[in-house]
Enzyme design. Structure first.
Site, PDB file in Angstrom:
ATOM      1  N   ASP A   1       0.826  -1.208   0.000  1.00 20.06           N
ATOM      2  CA  ASP A   1       0.000   0.000   0.000  1.00 20.06           C
ATOM      3  C   ASP A   1       0.861   1.259   0.000  1.00 20.06           C
ATOM      4  OD1 ASP A   1      -1.905   1.940   0.340  1.00 20.06           O
ATOM      5  OD2 ASP A   1      -2.533   1.292   2.341  1.00 20.06           O
TER       6      ASP A   1
ATOM      7  N   ASP B   1      -6.960   2.629 -10.860  1.00 23.94           N
ATOM      8  CA  ASP B   1      -8.246   1.953 -11.020  1.00 23.94           C
ATOM      9  C   ASP B   1      -9.358   2.993 -11.037  1.00 23.94           C
ATOM     10  OD1 ASP B   1     -10.580   0.386 -10.788  1.00 23.94           O
ATOM     11  OD2 ASP B   1      -9.494  -1.146  -9.662  1.00 23.94           O
TER      12      ASP B   1
ATOM     13  N   PHE C   1      -1.846  -0.500 -22.578  1.00 21.58           N
ATOM     14  CA  PHE C   1      -3.084  -0.116 -21.902  1.00 21.58           C
ATOM     15  C   PHE C   1      -3.623   1.191 -22.489  1.00 21.58           C
ATOM     16  CE2 PHE C   1      -5.336   2.260 -18.640  1.00 21.58           C
ATOM     17  CZ  PHE C   1      -6.210   1.311 -18.132  1.00 21.58           C
ATOM     18  N   GLU C   2      -2.754   2.171 -22.652  1.00 19.95           N
ATOM     19  CA  GLU C   2      -3.198   3.448 -23.195  1.00 19.95           C
ATOM     20  C   GLU C   2      -3.607   3.313 -24.659  1.00 19.95           C
ATOM     21  OE1 GLU C   2      -1.695   8.098 -23.693  1.00 19.95           O
ATOM     22  OE2 GLU C   2      -0.424   6.624 -22.661  1.00 19.95           O
TER      23      GLU C   2
END
Length: 236
Positions: free
Chosen positions: A107, A130, A207-208
């Site tokens: 985290d 996300d 992804f982009e």
């Protein structure tokens, strides 16, 4: 507020081999850093004092490795919870022979809160977090006022927070949140909508590219920590 939801997935054979070879050297668990069983000491990890860049959510590490390779004068911390992503990044580190990139599993928000000193980071990057597109889930989004304040406090004066997303409403939320943080100033305030023109140095990831194919615009935002507080402002 946490920076992730933990996803478990199996590693490929290549990822597992990279993990076995390189994780003991390059990887650390945020939980151990927070507990104090492992020291948070980037200068010792890299063997030098250099401007430090922290990326929250490095994904599969495609842009992370490329940006670290393009800036050897800076040290980079990639914080991610998705183990196959970390293993894939280790493969890229080995392939490129990088010595200025360390990996942290866990985290990032807790790391920032408990171990990263104030005014110690040259830059923070949050690329394509996300989006939690359903309205009922938007409270889970990473970029919230308390996180913006935390990140801003960890930047050196003049340090930058760079965000990117392919979700229009999240982009607007990011801009609203960061505009409301008194330690930050939008470096593209004079641009239409306050959006930063896409930096040519930010790699276009798979992804982009898929986001473009699916008709989603990508928005970049770059904020700078003010070198002096505005009159009447007080540090949080």
């Amino acid at each position: 507020m946490t920076s992730f939801v933990h996803h478990r997935a199996r590693l490929t054979e290549g990822q597992q081999r990279a993990w076995d070879r390189s994780w003991p050297v390059l990887g650390r668990d945020v939980a151990d850093l927070v507990a104090g069983t492992v020291a948070y000491d980037p200068a010792a990890w890299f063997g030098r004092e250099a401007p430090l860049v922290l990326e929250i959510g490095s994904g599969m590490g495609e842009s992370t490795a490329a940006l670290a390779a393009a800036a050897p004068e800076r040290d980079h911390l990639a914080v991610e919870v998705f183990e196959p992503g970390l293993a894939q990044l280790l493969m890229r580190v080995e392939e490129l022979g990088l010595t200025n990139l360390a990996l942290l599993r866990g985290d990032a928000v807790e790391l920032l809160r408990t171990r990263v000193p104030e005014a110690s980071l040259a830059a923070v990057r949050i690329f394509f977090p996300d989006p939690w597109p359903k309205r009922k889930h938007r409270k889970r989004r990473l970029v919230q006022p308390e996180v913006a304040a935390l990140v801003a406090s960890r930047l050196v004066p003049g340090g930058t927070l760079h965000l990117a997303t392919d979700w229009d409403d999240y982009a607007t939320q990011m801009r609203t949140v960061c505009d409301g943080e008194h330690l930050l100033e939008n470096t593209a305030a004079a641009e239409p909508g306050g959006w930063t023109p896409r930096p040519v140095w930010r790699p276009v990831t798979k992804f982009e590219h898929r986001a473009h194919q699916e008709g989603r615009d990508v928005h970049d935002l770059v904020y700078r920590r003010r070198c002096a507080e505005r009159t009447g402002d007080h540090a949080s």
